[in-house]
Design an enzyme around this catalytic site. Sequence first.
Site, PDB file in Angstrom:
ATOM      1  N   GLU A   1     -25.098  -5.590  48.348  1.00 14.46           N
ATOM      2  CA  GLU A   1     -23.834  -6.179  48.816  1.00 14.46           C
ATOM      3  C   GLU A   1     -24.108  -7.499  49.532  1.00 14.46           C
ATOM      4  O   GLU A   1     -25.247  -7.954  49.614  1.00 14.46           O
ATOM      5  CB  GLU A   1     -23.107  -5.209  49.754  1.00 14.46           C
ATOM      6  CG  GLU A   1     -23.919  -4.817  50.972  1.00 14.46           C
ATOM      7  CD  GLU A   1     -23.271  -3.705  51.794  1.00 14.46           C
ATOM      8  OE1 GLU A   1     -22.153  -3.276  51.457  1.00 14.46           O
ATOM      9  OE2 GLU A   1     -23.890  -3.267  52.778  1.00 14.46           O
TER      10      GLU A   1
ATOM     11  N   ASP B   1     -21.870  -9.639  60.316  1.00 13.20           N
ATOM     12  CA  ASP B   1     -21.692 -10.241  58.982  1.00 13.20           C
ATOM     13  C   ASP B   1     -21.571 -11.769  59.035  1.00 13.20           C
ATOM     14  O   ASP B   1     -20.620 -12.340  58.490  1.00 13.20           O
ATOM     15  CB  ASP B   1     -20.442  -9.662  58.298  1.00 13.20           C
ATOM     16  CG  ASP B   1     -20.444  -8.149  58.240  1.00 13.20           C
ATOM     17  OD1 ASP B   1     -21.532  -7.571  58.139  1.00 13.20           O
ATOM     18  OD2 ASP B   1     -19.355  -7.551  58.278  1.00 13.20           O
TER      19      ASP B   1
END
Length: 572
Positions: free
Chosen positions: A243, A67
């Site tokens: 997302e 991430d």
Amino acid sequence: MKQNIINTLLNKRNSKLIFATALLSINSIAAQTFTDFSYRGNDKIYANNPLKENEFYSPILQGCYPDPSITRKGDDYYLVNSSFSMFPGVPIFTSKDLVNWKQVGHVLDRPSQLKVEKGGVSQGIYAPDIKYNKFNDTFYMITTQIAGGVGNMVVKTKDPAKGWSEVQKLNFDGIDPAIFFDDDGKAYIVHNDAPPQGTELYNGHRVIKMWDYDLEKDQVIAGSDKIIVNGGVDLSQKPIWIEGPHIYKKNGKYFLMCAEGGTGGNHSEVIFMSDSPKGPFIPAKNNPILTQRYFPKDRKDKVDWAGHADLVETPDGKYFGVFLAIRPNEKGRVNHGRETFILPVDWSGKYPVFENGLVPMKPKLKLPEGVKNQTGQNGFFPNGNFTYNDKLTDKNLDYRWIAMRGPRENFISTTKNGVKVTPFETNIKALAPVSALFHRLQHEDFETSVMLDFKPKTEKELAGITCYQSEKFNYVFGITKKDKDFYIVLERTEKGASKLIGSEKISLSKSIKLQVVGEKDDLNFNYSLDGKNFKNLGGAVSGDILSTDVAGGFTGSLIGLYSTLSNDIVPN
């Protein structure tokens, strides 16, 4: 008055008793010191693809660094990653050229910021976003903390290498928040959320929501929320898990970039455009702009799951994107987790596109003009096949050494002979802080070793190495005691159920060297009593439980220098 004097004397006596009891307790625990740690990677992909002078490897951060988010101030880039229940949290790296990266610390380095004491290994910090605001010369890190009742939160600083503020909780639900600073000084937050109650159309149906952000109060403005994407690029196709949103501005237009498809084999990155920061956002016709989902499963040097990206503009107007992806091992398993990759981005047209992000990815990239590859040198993070040696005697341990669910300083002290570990009552299977010092697994084929000075006094004491995927999936390889004898033991824990793989009675006259050798998908646990000649315990065992395929969750494997006062491994 008399009673006060009596109470004072009693308190003094009790204090002495407590102190004496503590001393007895400390003295009843065997001293244990780890030193001369070594880790060496030997992956065939690097041996078969040696670097030329004008090349560098991607991933730029190997092992569990998922991430990624990136920002720039002047000539300095800063990058952060998810850290889940690892402590300290949110590793932060800096670079001046996007190739050579140096870790400058962690964003969340205090218990007041990070409430993960009781969290599972894949709880804690999800998808941090880092952005620099030129209007107030401040860096912001916004994230979701799935632990301790924190939720969405933000911290900030003037200097990312010199500590961050206390946590400001944010008043909205959902995950994956990101902050955007517009040219007029206004700020906005975008994030993933559930669709309005009663409107969910299918499993994985999510929305992207936007809020106005008050920079003075560091809080979203109540009632300003608006859904800017429903479902994903094409709701009729039932897209899942929109997302990881980020907003960018270029040539007066606003661009919303999101991950779509879930962080697995269908993962991708998609882009939308609008004339306003609040939409409507129109998806590009050529979505996705990054994915590896269309190619043969048995392709060579496989990179997969690419997505969850962030863009940064260089001082000369070029663009690069960092993103997560995985490199499965020979058996298709994901043992070292989701890693940080980088690609140049072509934004010569209306929308950005990752260069070679829609073809099978290669392990090497061309260096940007004028950049020298300094991997592993001058304090820069290594990649490729590298060796990392650490005598563990430095008062300030390397940033790559982390703990789980609590500060490492709570159980270690550095000495001229190495790191001394004061064991906790918890063992490696506990949903609690554990007395283990962890290093990320960064290769498929590797060899790691450490010297251990330890003579347990009771059967409840154990020290050694753990190969750790989670509290329910791990190996423990260490020294303990049974009756009056010392034993070396190897235990496998799968789904929380433990099995003794092997044990041997040993004679401990001095330090023991413990070694783990990983090859393909197998592990060999070896030990040496003379520091030279190794003996195997338990034969080759499968690394399957160290993969997310078997263990689940979002992390990669860790190698831990581990100690406990709650050993439950009984030698044969």
